[in-house]
Write an enzyme that holds these catalytic residues in place. Sequence first.
Site: not given
Ligand code: NAD
Length: 430
Positions: A86, A110, A270
């Site tokens: 995701t 998942e 944050y």
């Molecule tokens: P998300 O929730 O969409 O995706 C998280 C992913 O991690 C998924 O694929 C999930 O299956 C996987 N995951 C979670 N726990 C797991 C585990 N124990 N084992 C294997 N896989 C696992 O999150 P996101 O928002 O895309 O965040 C991803 C990164 O991007 C993070 O480091 C976040 O801080 C960073 N980020 C997000 C944003 C935002 O606005 N969403 C902005 C900047 C940076």
Amino acid sequence: MIRWNLKERTSVGGAMALRTLPWVTNLRQKYVFSMIIKPRIKGFVCITAHPTGCLANLKDQAEIASRSKIESERKPKRVLVIGASTGYGLASRVSAAFSAGADTMGVYFERPPKGEKTASAGFYNSAAFCKLATEAGLSAVDVNGDAFSTECKEEVVKKAKETGGPFDLVVYSLASPRRTDPVDGQTYRACLKPIGVIYKNKTLDTDRKEVKEVTIDPANEQEVADTQKVMGGEDWEAWTDLLLAEGLMAPGCLNLAYSYIGPEVTWPIYRNGTIGRAKEHLENSAAAITEKMKLAGCGNAYVSVNKAVVTQASSAIPVVPLYVSMLFKIMSELGTHEGCIEQTCRLFSDRLYGDSDEVAVDEKNRIRLDDWEMEPEVQRRIVELWPQVCTENLLDLTSFAKYQEDFLSLFGFGHSSVDYDAEVDPGNPF
Ligand code: NAD
């Protein structure tokens, strides 16, 4: 709402393996379970997901990525994405495959479909990704398991060796509320709290469409340390150590993790809070990780600071949905709005594999994909709007409607090409 229907199956098969109870498997071989799937939202999650909608989203992302082809000879050929199902990880995988033409391995955690429950969106996204990548002649290997565990890491090593060896790009994109550390066996929980101060600010109750005040007490030292254990750089470094020891990072391999900084209105909760402390740890780990990679003849580790977008992780953070709804309106008006896939396309084509051999970084060696979000004009307008926004003017001053669309879309709902009144087999949808 879920409505079940049982029809005799005329042909058995499909791309998705079902791991479910034996009697359900037997029934599934004889019958098609089909049902109408509607969103069921509980707080900041939707507990149902629509497989056809997830496939439609993946097709859109693949289409956007294919319009941003990477020509550079440095482009990656084998990519490992940890957290690939995701949000930013999924978009990174799509960019790797459809912009760069890379074979990919995706690690994620998942829920498969079970009984009358649909799979999680990330499960359908990954099945959809594999279908599209395979149709495009690319290898796509998945590992569905807990990325923090030794078993999952070993499975990745095994599958990597079986399917073509070293990676030339590794993306670490986990967002998780907890981590069981295989070294001490303890489970650590992350929390979203301020440090040293009580946080009081506006927030958005997305269910009730209400702007209200939220008060969050500061974290104690244990909570600060535990959040760092989950979302800091320790596990990223553990993955790197393992991949280097197993010869699974190719010469010149890049190793990337994602972070966020955001605007001053969100800093107390944050960037200056528990999650920000963990992100600082992640960012600081990049230097040590780069040292180790250099010794092994590999390239660099970078943290990319990305823009705020709607993902399952970000919708759980207080204040962020309100900020994001404002940000979308402002950036759309300025023509600079991006979602995950536009960000990762820009990351690949401009920053990692663009004309220059050098990756452009800030004074702390971070890639700044949040540059357009942090532009002074965007942030000036946020500061101006923030005190004005309330429940009554929410729809005028912000793009909350777009936020809601993006949120539903995370779970495969609201896609214009999908008939959501049609029945679908959640266990064998493609
Ligand atoms: P998300 O929730 O969409 O995706 C998280 C992913 O991690 C998924 O694929 C999930 O299956 C996987 N995951 C979670 N726990 C797991 C585990 N124990 N084992 C294997 N896989 C696992 O999150 P996101 O928002 O895309 O965040 C991803 C990164 O991007 C993070 O480091 C976040 O801080 C960073 N980020 C997000 C944003 C935002 O606005 N969403 C902005 C900047 C940076």
